[in-house]
Design a protein around this motif. Structure first.
Motif, mmCIF file in Angstrom:
data_model
loop_
_atom_site.group_PDB
_atom_site.id
_atom_site.type_symbol
_atom_site.label_atom_id
_atom_site.label_comp_id
_atom_site.label_asym_id
_atom_site.label_seq_id
_atom_site.Cartn_x
_atom_site.Cartn_y
_atom_site.Cartn_z
ATOM 1 N N GLY A 120 24.843 55.869 89.156
ATOM 2 C CA GLY A 120 26.021 56.694 88.881
ATOM 3 C C GLY A 120 27.308 56.022 89.313
ATOM 4 O O GLY A 120 28.317 56.047 88.596
ATOM 5 N N ALA A 121 27.276 55.373 90.484
ATOM 6 C CA ALA A 121 28.457 54.671 90.978
ATOM 7 C C ALA A 121 28.815 53.507 90.062
ATOM 8 O O ALA A 121 29.981 53.266 89.752
ATOM 9 C CB ALA A 121 28.208 54.167 92.402
ATOM 10 N N GLY A 122 27.791 52.775 89.620
ATOM 11 C CA GLY A 122 28.032 51.628 88.739
ATOM 12 C C GLY A 122 28.625 52.026 87.408
ATOM 13 O O GLY A 122 29.543 51.381 86.893
ATOM 14 N N MET A 123 28.114 53.090 86.818
ATOM 15 C CA MET A 123 28.627 53.548 85.535
ATOM 16 C C MET A 123 30.054 54.061 85.668
ATOM 17 O O MET A 123 30.892 53.846 84.793
ATOM 18 C CB MET A 123 27.725 54.657 84.988
ATOM 19 N N THR A 124 30.342 54.729 86.771
ATOM 20 C CA THR A 124 31.690 55.262 87.001
ATOM 21 C C THR A 124 32.720 54.139 87.097
ATOM 22 O O THR A 124 33.778 54.178 86.471
ATOM 23 C CB THR A 124 31.723 56.102 88.294
ATOM 24 N N GLU A 125 32.409 53.124 87.893
ATOM 25 C CA GLU A 125 33.356 52.017 88.066
ATOM 26 C C GLU A 125 33.506 51.210 86.785
ATOM 27 O O GLU A 125 34.583 50.694 86.485
ATOM 28 C CB GLU A 125 32.913 51.108 89.204
ATOM 29 N N ALA A 126 32.433 51.123 85.994
ATOM 30 C CA ALA A 126 32.495 50.369 84.743
ATOM 31 C C ALA A 126 33.492 50.995 83.774
ATOM 32 O O ALA A 126 34.279 50.301 83.128
ATOM 33 C CB ALA A 126 31.110 50.305 84.093
ATOM 34 N N ILE A 127 33.464 52.303 83.679
ATOM 35 C CA ILE A 127 34.345 53.009 82.753
ATOM 36 C C ILE A 127 35.791 53.001 83.238
ATOM 37 O O ILE A 127 36.723 52.741 82.470
ATOM 38 C CB ILE A 127 33.869 54.460 82.561
ATOM 39 N N LEU A 128 35.990 53.252 84.515
ATOM 40 C CA LEU A 128 37.347 53.407 85.042
ATOM 41 C C LEU A 128 38.074 52.085 85.301
ATOM 42 O O LEU A 128 39.286 51.991 85.090
ATOM 43 C CB LEU A 128 37.312 54.216 86.344
ATOM 44 N N VAL A 129 37.334 51.062 85.745
ATOM 45 C CA VAL A 129 38.000 49.861 86.246
ATOM 46 C C VAL A 129 37.485 48.545 85.671
ATOM 47 O O VAL A 129 38.256 47.688 85.236
ATOM 48 C CB VAL A 129 37.888 49.796 87.794
ATOM 49 N N VAL A 130 36.167 48.366 85.699
ATOM 50 C CA VAL A 130 35.604 47.038 85.477
ATOM 51 C C VAL A 130 35.866 46.480 84.087
ATOM 52 O O VAL A 130 36.251 45.315 83.946
ATOM 53 C CB VAL A 130 34.085 47.030 85.765
ATOM 54 N N THR A 131 35.648 47.280 83.057
ATOM 55 C CA THR A 131 35.785 46.751 81.698
ATOM 56 C C THR A 131 37.164 46.160 81.426
ATOM 57 O O THR A 131 37.263 45.014 80.972
ATOM 58 C CB THR A 131 35.447 47.821 80.646
ATOM 59 N N PRO A 132 38.262 46.899 81.660
ATOM 60 C CA PRO A 132 39.567 46.285 81.379
ATOM 61 C C PRO A 132 39.867 45.066 82.237
ATOM 62 O O PRO A 132 40.396 44.065 81.737
ATOM 63 C CB PRO A 132 40.567 47.423 81.649
ATOM 64 N N SER A 133 39.535 45.097 83.527
ATOM 65 C CA SER A 133 39.845 43.953 84.389
ATOM 66 C C SER A 133 38.995 42.740 84.011
ATOM 67 O O SER A 133 39.488 41.610 84.009
ATOM 68 C CB SER A 133 39.621 44.312 85.865
ATOM 69 N N GLU A 134 37.723 42.951 83.663
ATOM 70 C CA GLU A 134 36.855 41.845 83.262
ATOM 71 C C GLU A 134 37.297 41.259 81.921
ATOM 72 O O GLU A 134 37.257 40.040 81.729
ATOM 73 C CB GLU A 134 35.404 42.337 83.157
ATOM 74 N N THR A 135 37.695 42.105 80.994
ATOM 75 C CA THR A 135 38.139 41.625 79.684
ATOM 76 C C THR A 135 39.389 40.763 79.821
ATOM 77 O O THR A 135 39.475 39.673 79.235
ATOM 78 C CB THR A 135 38.425 42.801 78.730
ATOM 79 N N ILE A 136 40.345 41.235 80.578
ATOM 80 C CA ILE A 136 41.591 40.494 80.770
ATOM 81 C C ILE A 136 41.313 39.171 81.472
ATOM 82 O O ILE A 136 41.814 38.110 81.071
ATOM 83 C CB ILE A 136 42.598 41.338 81.580
#
Length: 287
Positions: A120-136
């Motif tokens: 649950g923690a991993g999915m939450t951070e992926a949606i809120l933070v990780v995807t945009p920062s990793e893409t950039i």
């Protein structure tokens, strides 16, 4: 005896955020090398076509420093630091909340409940933070490989990406990112908690787990996490490259093309630098 004080959520959030920012800065060269390994063309027969053979971690690092300077291996660091600062805070906060919600009748979160809390923690951070920062971060690193880089730093890069692709441009690879983050957290928190419980069961009441055992448990959990989730990390990076929109029609298309063109072992490209980075992180944290 007084009950053990539970750290306030704000304290957990702040501590996690600061730790994430520091960790990202110290370990970024390994992240840079890992991303470069995953972005390079490792297709079968590339040498026969006259293309350069895929490079290894040391070769990438040395060549980058020699041709572009030391600062080049920190390209994309700002996106990573900002992302890690927010990500670590969200992760610890979310994990604490999921642990609280999933506790058993004795107030404990062990076994599969710990795995679910990590997921649950991993999915939450992926949606809120990780995807945009990793893409950039990935696009900034990939852009630096061009003869004439188009992004002049973080702000200009974000503006350019959004202008060219819309907000969806900074959310490339959201599905593999969610899968990776969820798997990262579930596997590492699950393995770490299970091994820690096994050790504690063999200790006398009140005895703490020795530091050597804690280090060993963290190391085992890290190795298992890296090698079981590496394919998701590779697909994530491929889908966040500069030309990913033209190259791949979704997650499964990306996975198939990587397998067909580069071989099964390419799904573990960058495993060594990723493991090196994970090894210096706190024993119960994940990417």
């Amino acid at each position: 005896m007084a009950a053990k004080r539970k750290d306030p959520a704000l304290y957990t959030l702040t501590a996690g955020s600061i730790a994430g920012a520091i960790e990202a800065t110290i370990t970024y060269p390994t992240e840079f090398v890992k991303t470069q390994l995953q972005l390079q063309d490792g297709s079968k027969g590339s040498a026969r076509k006259g293309a350069s053979a895929p490079k290894g971690p040391i070769d990438i690092l040395v060549t980058t420093v020699r041709t572009q300077g030391v600062t080049a291996v920190y390209r994309g660091l700002s996106a990573m630091v900002i992302g890690n600062t927010a990500k670590a805070g969200v992760r610890f906060f979310a994990f604490d909340q999921f642990k609280y919600l999933l506790r058993d009748s004795e107030g404990k979160t062990t076994g599969y409940r710990s795995v679910l809390a990590g997921l649950g923690a991993g999915m939450t951070e992926a949606i809120l933070v990780v995807t945009p920062s990793e893409t950039i971060k990935t696009k900034l690193i990939h852009d630096g490989n061009s003869p004439n880089p188009q992004y002049r730093g973080l702000v200009h890069g974000v503006k350019s990406i959004v202008k060219a692709e819309g907000l969806g441009g900074i959310y490339r690879g959201v599905i593999p990112v969610m899968a990776r983050q969820g798997a990262n957290s579930a596997v590492r928190f699950g393995v770490y908690s299970s091994l820690n419980d096994l050790v504690k069961a063999r200790l006398t009441p009140g005895e703490t787990v020795p530091a050597a055992y804690t280090f060993g448990i963290g190391a085992i959990a890290g190795i298992v996490t890296v090698y079981t989730t590496m394919p998701l990390d590779v697909i994530k990076t491929k889908m966040q490259g500069l030309n990913a929109k033209q190259l791949y029609n979704g997650v499964f298309d990306c996975a198939w093309k990587v397998f067909k063109n580069e071989g099964i072992l390419s799904f573990w490209s960058g495993a060594t630098p990723r493991l090196a980075r994970l090894s210096v992180k706190h024993n119960n944290t994940v990417e």
